[in-house]
Design a protein around this motif. Structure first.
Motif, PDB file in Angstrom:
ATOM      1  N   VAL A   1       0.836  -1.205   0.000  1.00  0.00           N
ATOM      2  CA  VAL A   1       0.000   0.000   0.000  1.00  0.00           C
ATOM      3  C   VAL A   1       0.870   1.254   0.000  1.00  0.00           C
ATOM      4  CG1 VAL A   1      -1.678   1.320   1.332  1.00  0.00           C
ATOM      5  CG2 VAL A   1      -1.938  -1.160   1.097  1.00  0.00           C
ATOM      6  N   ALA A   2       1.915   1.260   0.808  1.00  0.00           N
ATOM      7  CA  ALA A   2       2.813   2.415   0.860  1.00  0.00           C
ATOM      8  C   ALA A   2       3.506   2.637  -0.474  1.00  0.00           C
ATOM      9  CB  ALA A   2       3.847   2.211   1.972  1.00  0.00           C
ATOM     10  N   ALA A   3       3.920   1.554  -1.124  1.00  0.00           N
ATOM     11  CA  ALA A   3       4.590   1.679  -2.413  1.00  0.00           C
ATOM     12  C   ALA A   3       3.651   2.224  -3.480  1.00  0.00           C
ATOM     13  CB  ALA A   3       5.156   0.321  -2.837  1.00  0.00           C
ATOM     14  N   VAL A   4       2.396   1.784  -3.462  1.00  0.00           N
ATOM     15  CA  VAL A   4       1.422   2.291  -4.434  1.00  0.00           C
ATOM     16  C   VAL A   4       1.164   3.775  -4.217  1.00  0.00           C
ATOM     17  CG1 VAL A   4      -0.997   2.165  -5.132  1.00  0.00           C
ATOM     18  CG2 VAL A   4       0.326   0.062  -4.819  1.00  0.00           C
ATOM     19  N   LEU A   5       0.997   4.181  -2.966  1.00  0.00           N
ATOM     20  CA  LEU A   5       0.786   5.601  -2.676  1.00  0.00           C
ATOM     21  C   LEU A   5       2.002   6.428  -3.076  1.00  0.00           C
ATOM     22  CD1 LEU A   5      -0.988   5.399   0.807  1.00  0.00           C
ATOM     23  CD2 LEU A   5      -2.016   5.869  -1.425  1.00  0.00           C
ATOM     24  N   ALA A   6       3.198   5.898  -2.832  1.00  0.00           N
ATOM     25  CA  ALA A   6       4.417   6.612  -3.216  1.00  0.00           C
ATOM     26  C   ALA A   6       4.492   6.779  -4.730  1.00  0.00           C
ATOM     27  CB  ALA A   6       5.643   5.867  -2.692  1.00  0.00           C
ATOM     28  N   LYS A   7       4.091   5.762  -5.460  1.00  0.00           N
ATOM     29  CA  LYS A   7       4.103   5.867  -6.921  1.00  0.00           C
ATOM     30  C   LYS A   7       3.140   6.942  -7.410  1.00  0.00           C
ATOM     31  CE  LYS A   7       2.448   3.512 -11.044  1.00  0.00           C
ATOM     32  NZ  LYS A   7       3.321   4.281 -11.960  1.00  0.00           N
ATOM     33  N   LEU A   8       1.911   6.909  -6.896  1.00  0.00           N
ATOM     34  CA  LEU A   8       0.889   7.832  -7.379  1.00  0.00           C
ATOM     35  C   LEU A   8       1.153   9.273  -6.977  1.00  0.00           C
ATOM     36  CD1 LEU A   8      -2.329   5.700  -6.706  1.00  0.00           C
ATOM     37  CD2 LEU A   8      -1.154   6.056  -8.886  1.00  0.00           C
ATOM     38  N   MET A   9       1.698   9.464  -5.774  1.00  0.00           N
ATOM     39  CA  MET A   9       1.839  10.816  -5.242  1.00  0.00           C
ATOM     40  C   MET A   9       3.230  11.417  -5.440  1.00  0.00           C
ATOM     41  SD  MET A   9      -0.271  10.226  -1.667  1.00  0.00           S
ATOM     42  CE  MET A   9      -0.181  11.962  -1.231  1.00  0.00           C
ATOM     43  N   LEU A  10       4.240  10.571  -5.657  1.00  0.00           N
ATOM     44  CA  LEU A  10       5.604  11.084  -5.740  1.00  0.00           C
ATOM     45  C   LEU A  10       6.329  10.643  -6.999  1.00  0.00           C
ATOM     46  CD1 LEU A  10       7.849  12.675  -4.312  1.00  0.00           C
ATOM     47  CD2 LEU A  10       8.524  10.532  -3.184  1.00  0.00           C
ATOM     48  N   VAL A  11       6.432   9.356  -7.212  1.00  0.00           N
ATOM     49  CA  VAL A  11       7.247   8.839  -8.320  1.00  0.00           C
ATOM     50  C   VAL A  11       6.703   9.287  -9.663  1.00  0.00           C
ATOM     51  CG1 VAL A  11       8.095   6.747  -9.447  1.00  0.00           C
ATOM     52  CG2 VAL A  11       7.965   6.849  -6.955  1.00  0.00           C
ATOM     53  N   ASP A  12       5.375   9.259  -9.833  1.00  0.00           N
ATOM     54  CA  ASP A  12       4.795   9.670 -11.115  1.00  0.00           C
ATOM     55  C   ASP A  12       5.086  11.124 -11.440  1.00  0.00           C
ATOM     56  OD1 ASP A  12       3.822   7.178 -11.575  1.00  0.00           O
ATOM     57  OD2 ASP A  12       1.741   7.610 -11.043  1.00  0.00           O
ATOM     58  N   ARG A  13       5.328  11.934 -10.418  1.00  0.00           N
ATOM     59  CA  ARG A  13       5.647  13.344 -10.658  1.00  0.00           C
ATOM     60  C   ARG A  13       7.124  13.539 -10.968  1.00  0.00           C
ATOM     61  NH1 ARG A  13       1.924  17.005  -6.626  1.00  0.00           N
ATOM     62  NH2 ARG A  13      -0.001  15.767  -6.818  1.00  0.00           N
ATOM     63  N   ILE A  14       7.966  12.736 -10.327  1.00  0.00           N
ATOM     64  CA  ILE A  14       9.408  12.853 -10.561  1.00  0.00           C
ATOM     65  C   ILE A  14       9.811  12.163 -11.851  1.00  0.00           C
ATOM     66  CG2 ILE A  14      11.682  12.293  -9.628  1.00  0.00           C
ATOM     67  CD1 ILE A  14      10.489  12.436  -6.851  1.00  0.00           C
ATOM     68  N   VAL A  15       9.267  10.953 -12.073  1.00  0.00           N
ATOM     69  CA  VAL A  15       9.570  10.183 -13.290  1.00  0.00           C
ATOM     70  C   VAL A  15       8.235   9.862 -13.968  1.00  0.00           C
ATOM     71  CG1 VAL A  15      10.768   8.172 -14.245  1.00  0.00           C
ATOM     72  CG2 VAL A  15      11.527   9.160 -12.071  1.00  0.00           C
ATOM     73  N   PRO A  16       7.698  10.789 -14.749  1.00  0.00           N
ATOM     74  CA  PRO A  16       6.378  10.560 -15.348  1.00  0.00           C
ATOM     75  C   PRO A  16       6.361   9.481 -16.429  1.00  0.00           C
ATOM     76  CG  PRO A  16       7.330  12.605 -16.152  1.00  0.00           C
ATOM     77  CD  PRO A  16       8.243  12.118 -15.074  1.00  0.00           C
ATOM     78  N   ASP A  17       7.511   9.139 -16.960  1.00  0.00           N
ATOM     79  CA  ASP A  17       7.585   8.133 -18.017  1.00  0.00           C
ATOM     80  C   ASP A  17       7.420   6.739 -17.415  1.00  0.00           C
ATOM     81  OD1 ASP A  17       8.005   6.607 -20.230  1.00  0.00           O
ATOM     82  OD2 ASP A  17      10.049   7.281 -20.615  1.00  0.00           O
ATOM     83  N   GLY A  18       6.318   6.068 -17.749  1.00  0.00           N
ATOM     84  CA  GLY A  18       6.074   4.734 -17.215  1.00  0.00           C
ATOM     85  C   GLY A  18       7.097   3.712 -17.660  1.00  0.00           C
ATOM     86  N   THR A  19       7.645   3.884 -18.865  1.00  0.00           N
ATOM     87  CA  THR A  19       8.666   2.956 -19.359  1.00  0.00           C
ATOM     88  C   THR A  19       9.930   3.042 -18.522  1.00  0.00           C
ATOM     89  OG1 THR A  19       7.796   3.109 -21.620  1.00  0.00           O
ATOM     90  CG2 THR A  19      10.055   2.295 -21.354  1.00  0.00           C
ATOM     91  N   ALA A  20      10.344   4.261 -18.184  1.00  0.00           N
ATOM     92  CA  ALA A  20      11.529   4.433 -17.344  1.00  0.00           C
ATOM     93  C   ALA A  20      11.308   3.838 -15.964  1.00  0.00           C
ATOM     94  CB  ALA A  20      11.873   5.924 -17.234  1.00  0.00           C
TER      95      ALA A  20
END
Length: 213
Positions: free
Chosen positions: A152-171
Motif C-alpha cells: 500500500v505504501a509503495a502504491v501511494l508513493a508511486k501515485l503521489m511522488l514517483v509519477d511526478r518525478i519520473v512521469p515516463d512509465g517505461t523508465a
C-alpha cells in the motif's frame, strides 16, 4: 509424482486468492478505465497502473504465508525455495494473462492514443517490484501483514511522488524490474534449509507444524 501432479498440487496449495485477486483487479481496472467523466478517467488511470500489480503482490504474499508445515518441507528432498517459486508462478501467470486480456480490451475499446506496449511494460515493472517487496517482507517478518502495508505504501508513493518525478512509465518499469527480481531472489534464498531453520529456531518463521504463528 509426475510434473503435472506436482504443479497441480502447488496450485491447490496457493489458495483461491492467488487466482481471484488478479482477475478481479483487472476487471476493476477495465471498468474504471472506460468511465467517461474527468474524475473517472483519473481514477481509471490510477487503477489501470496499480490495481493489478498490487493485487498480484498481495496474492504472492498470501501464497508464501500460507505454508503451515515448514519443518516438514525443510526435511524433504525437494528444496523449499523451489516449491515456493512454483507456487508463486501461479498468481504471476494468472496476472500475466489478466494483463494481456485487459490491455487487449482497452486497445479495442479505449482511446486511440492508448499504447498497449507501454501499458504492458509499466504493468510488468510494477508487478515485479510490488511482488518482490511482498515476498521479501513476508519471508523477513513471517507474516503477510507487513507485506500488505509495504505494498500500500509503495502504491501511494508511486501515485503521489514517483509519477511526478519520473512521469515516463517505461523508465519506471526499467528501474522496477531488476529491483523486484532482486528482492524475490533474496527472499527465496532466505528460505534455504539452513537459513529457514535458523529463523524457525528463533521463532520468526511464518508457521510451525502445529499451525501457530
Amino acid at each position: 509424482m509426475t510434473a503435472a501432479t506436482r504443479w497441480t498440487h502447488e496450485a491447490r496449495r496457493c489458495g483461491r486468492q492467488a487466482f481471484l485477486l488478479p482477475v478481479l483487479a483487472a476487471l476493476l481496472a477495465y471498468l474504471t478505465s472506460t468511465t467517461g467523466s474527468g474524475a473517472g478517467m483519473l481514477l481509471g488511470r490510477s487503477l489501470l497502473s496499480c490495481a493489478l500489480p498490487a493485487a498480484t503482490a498481495l496474492a504472492c504474499a498470501a501464497v508464501v504465508a500460507r505454508e503451515q508445515l515448514l519443518e516438514l518441507h525443510l526435511s524433504l528432498p525437494t528444496r523449499y525455495p523451489l516449491a515456493v517459486a512454483r507456487r508463486l508462478s501461479w498468481p504471476v501467470t494468472v496476472a500475466a494473462l489478466a494483463a494481456g486480456v485487459l490491455v487487449t480490451l482497452l486497445a479495442l475499446t479505449g482511446p486511440r492514443e492508448f499504447d498497449p506496449a507501454a501499458v504492458l511494460l509499466e504493468l510488468a515493472g510494477l508487478t515485479v517490484l510490488l511482488s518482490g517487496v511482498a515476498v521479501w517482507a513476508t519471508v523477513r517478518f513471517g507474516s503477510a501483514a507487513p507485506a500488505t502495508g509495504l505494498v500500500v505504501a509503495a502504491v501511494l508513493a508511486k501515485l503521489m511522488l514517483v509519477d511526478r518525478i519520473v512521469p515516463d512509465g517505461t523508465a519506471q518499469a526499467l528501474l522496477a524490474l531488476p529491483a523486484g527480481a532482486l528482492l524475490t531472489v533474496r527472499a527465496l534464498r532466505a528460505l534455504e534449509p539452513g537459513r529457514a531453520g535458523a529463523r524457525l529456531d528463533r521463532g520468526t518463521a511464518p508457521y510451525t507444524s502445529d499451525g501457530e504463528t
